[in-house]
Motif scaffolding. Structure first.
Motif: not given
Ligand code: ARG
Length: 616
Positions: A126, A129-131, A166, A168, A341, A345, A352, A363, A365, A369, A373
């Protein structure tokens, strides 16, 4: 026959032989880790067996005495040249040069000796992870390049790799942005990501009510103006949010105009994201997008299964999973029926592990976070979603990365206090790299002197990007590091350009050899000088380093290795003339180890996602 086995890997031969010798020396049935390690200093041989200390102590035998008994039992023939006991009971092992040379030659295949240890295994990474509606910033640099190199490493080891971005791309924030854009009458076709980013931020601000502020203002007896102002702000916020909720419901039910707008938003974001990823030269494309919206129709089912299995319970209208060892529950449905959120997940883990059959899910990330997780992984384990259809327990792994800091050791910001966009940062690095490369090419002796400007530019780009990527990957995933282009781009020291430069220098020697039509491809490898032997040993370590780097999810291990290899090469090159050597056999042998070093540097850099130009 040991001689045969060492061609695969001297370490496993030593491991094997010492394991058996220890059992005989102790006269015990059992499997004893012989603790074979590469020697830190060639003075102590090439490897050491360090098992006698702990084993001796636990059995009341003097470690030196046990070491002697082990030595008397070990059968290695020509594989070793010498073995001796040192200090409290270390066994120093010096490998036989002929056998080592043959082992190095054996690695000279198209896999550079790397085993296909991962064949038949599946991993999901993973990453990125852009939004939607937001610019990429330095945090995405790490999520992208660390993830990409972990994916590359597993691919090389034969794993089936799923890179999953993943995105956003679903939920209230997007609905708020859409509402804000609608209000402003913006033309979605013409939208830039910058404009979208502003709309996103405005939408967030307009939705932020200040209930606490209002209570405080009243308590502190603020003037009626301030109180009235806060009251309107709160009303506005509540109204904006409720409008956005309506938009979201309409979007969820498939309102075609809204869906079209939503797609326009995604297109606009992804165009810019893929441009930036293009600068970064990573293996992530549209085919790796699997955003939150992919799971939107599965969320109700997730909650249902959690309730039915008794994993989740109701709490004031909300649905939560509780854990004994922590106070915070994992919220999977809000009291207003909305999903979170975390719910997404959970659906993603199910996909997965169950559908893609991943035995490993990594992940990449942000460290912030961590709790998210932990809760989501434990929730999945509780309901049994961490098992593949074959019943294998999947390794769910959050790889939290540290922050990128400015020289002031605070999170990297522009002078006006904004977050740097990733693009701006990369463009600066490319410009610096290009300047450096162009300046070097002015020297009439430089191999780049007089080459076409486009080629110089492409080398400059490779150097700038390697500086950024290598500095990031080599500093260790979990650590914060200071973004300092001056240090990162230097051609000396533990930097990407330094390793690229070592590669380019070897390439130029090999090109000369080719011009002179020297044959070396099948030469016998001779490791008579200590520099040659050290380089041979360094080459031999490569397959194991690749494997450990992938296992431990620690790209910095590979960086450290490549830096060592480049340094060992440089010592070799100073001590051992290559093209100027009159002895044909020695010259061919040295060219062959040059060539293997070059291929390992290029291969290792490629695993880190870094290019290796053949001249610099
Ligand atoms: N878009 C999320 C963020 O900006 C990150 C995604 C990470 N991956 C996941 N499976 N939660 O915080």
């Amino acid at each position: 026959m040991p001689t045969k086995q060492i061609k695969q890997d001297p370490l496993s031969v030593l491991d094997h032989a010492f394991r058996a010798a220890i059992a005989r020396a102790l006269d015990e049935e059992g499997d004893f880790d012989p603790v074979i390690r590469a020697a830190q200093n060639p003075k102590f041989g090439d490897y050491q067996c360090n098992a006698a200390m702990a084993l001796g102590k636990s059995r009341g035998i003097k470690p030196r005495e046990l070491a002697e008994r082990i030595l008397a039992q070990v059968e290695l023939g020509e594989v070793v040249e010498a073995m001796e006991i040192a200090g409290p009971g270390f066994i120093n092992i010096t490998l036989g040069r002929r056998v080592l040379g043959e082992a190095v030659a054996e690695m000279d295949d198209d896999r550079l000796g790397i085993p296909r240890q991962g064949n038949g295994h599946v991993i999901t990474v993973d990453l990125c992870g852009v939004n939607v509606a937001k610019q990429m910033h330095v945090g995405h640099l790490r999520a992208t390049i660390i993830g990409d190199s972990i994916a590359n490493l597993h691919e090389r080891l034969g794993w089936t790799v799923h890179r999953e971005n993943h995105l956003g791309d679903w939920g209230l924030p997007i609905a708020m942005t859409m509402t804000a854009l609608e209000n402003s009458g913006a033309d979605l076709e013409q939208l830039t990501l910058d404009a979208l980013n502003v709309a996103y931020r405005d939408a967030q601000l307009s939705g932020r009510s200040d209930v606490k502020g209002l209570a405080g203002a009243i308590a502190h007896g603020c003037g009626p103006h301030r109180i009235a102002e806060l009251e309107t702000q709160n009303e506005g916020a509540i109204e904006n949010i409720s409008r956005a909720k309506e938009t979201l419901i309409a979007l969820q039910s498939g309102d075609s105009a809204l869906v079209a707008n939503w797609n326009a938003l995604i297109d606009c974001t992804m165009r810019e994201v893929f441009d930036t990823l293009g600068l970064l030269n990573v293996g992530i494309g549209p085919e790796h997008n699997r955003g939150e919206s992919f799971y939107k129709d599965k969320l109700a089912g997730v909650v249902e299964q959690f309730i039915e299995s008794g994993t989740a319970v109701e709490d004031n209208g909300a649905i939560v999973v509780r854990f004994e060892d922590r106070e915070r529950p994992l919220l999977i449905r809000k009291s207003d029926g909305g999903f979170l959120y975390a719910t997404t997940d959970l659906a993603a883990i199910r996909h997965r592990v169950h559908d893609l059959k991943s035995e490993r899910v990594v992940y990449v990330v942000d460290a912030r976070q961590k709790d998210h997780f932990k809760d989501v992984f434990d929730g999945s384990r509780r309901i049994g979603w961490d098992r593949t259809p074959d019943g294998i327990e999947s390794d769910l792994h959050h790889l939290p990365f540290g922050s990128v800091l400015g020289r002031d050791k605070k999170p990297l910001k522009t002078r006006s206090g904004e977050n740097f966009t990733l693009r701006a940062l990369l463009e600066e690095a490319i410009e610096r790299g290009t300047r450096e490369v162009v300046a070097r090419a002015e020297d009439p002796n430089a191999p780049t002197h007089g080459i076409p400007p486009e080629e110089l530019e492409s080398i400059g780009r490779a150097v700038g990007i390697s500086a950024v990527k290598y500095a990031d990957l080599s500093s260790g995933v979990t650590r914060d590091y200071i973004f300092d282009l001056d240090r990162m781009i230097a051609f000396e020291g533990n930097t990407g350009p330094y390793i690229q430069y070592a590669h380019a220098r070897i390439s130029s020697i090999l090109m000369k050899a080719e011009k002179q039509e020297i044959q070396w491809q099948d030469a016998r490898i001779l490791l008579d000088t200590s520099e040659e032997k050290q380089l041979g040993l360094a080459i031999m370590r490569y397959p194991q380093v690749v494997q450990e780097t992938a296992d431990q999810l620690e790209p910095h291990r590979l960086c450290t290795y490549l830096y060592d290899l480049a340094n060992t090469y440089s010592t070799f090159y100073q001590g051992c003339p290559v093209l100027k050597n009159d002895d044909e056999g020695v010259r061919a042998s040295r060219l062959r180890i040059c060539s293997m070093t070059r291929r390992i540097l290029a291969d290792g850099l490629a695993l880190l996602g870094i290019e290796s130009p053949s001249r610099m």
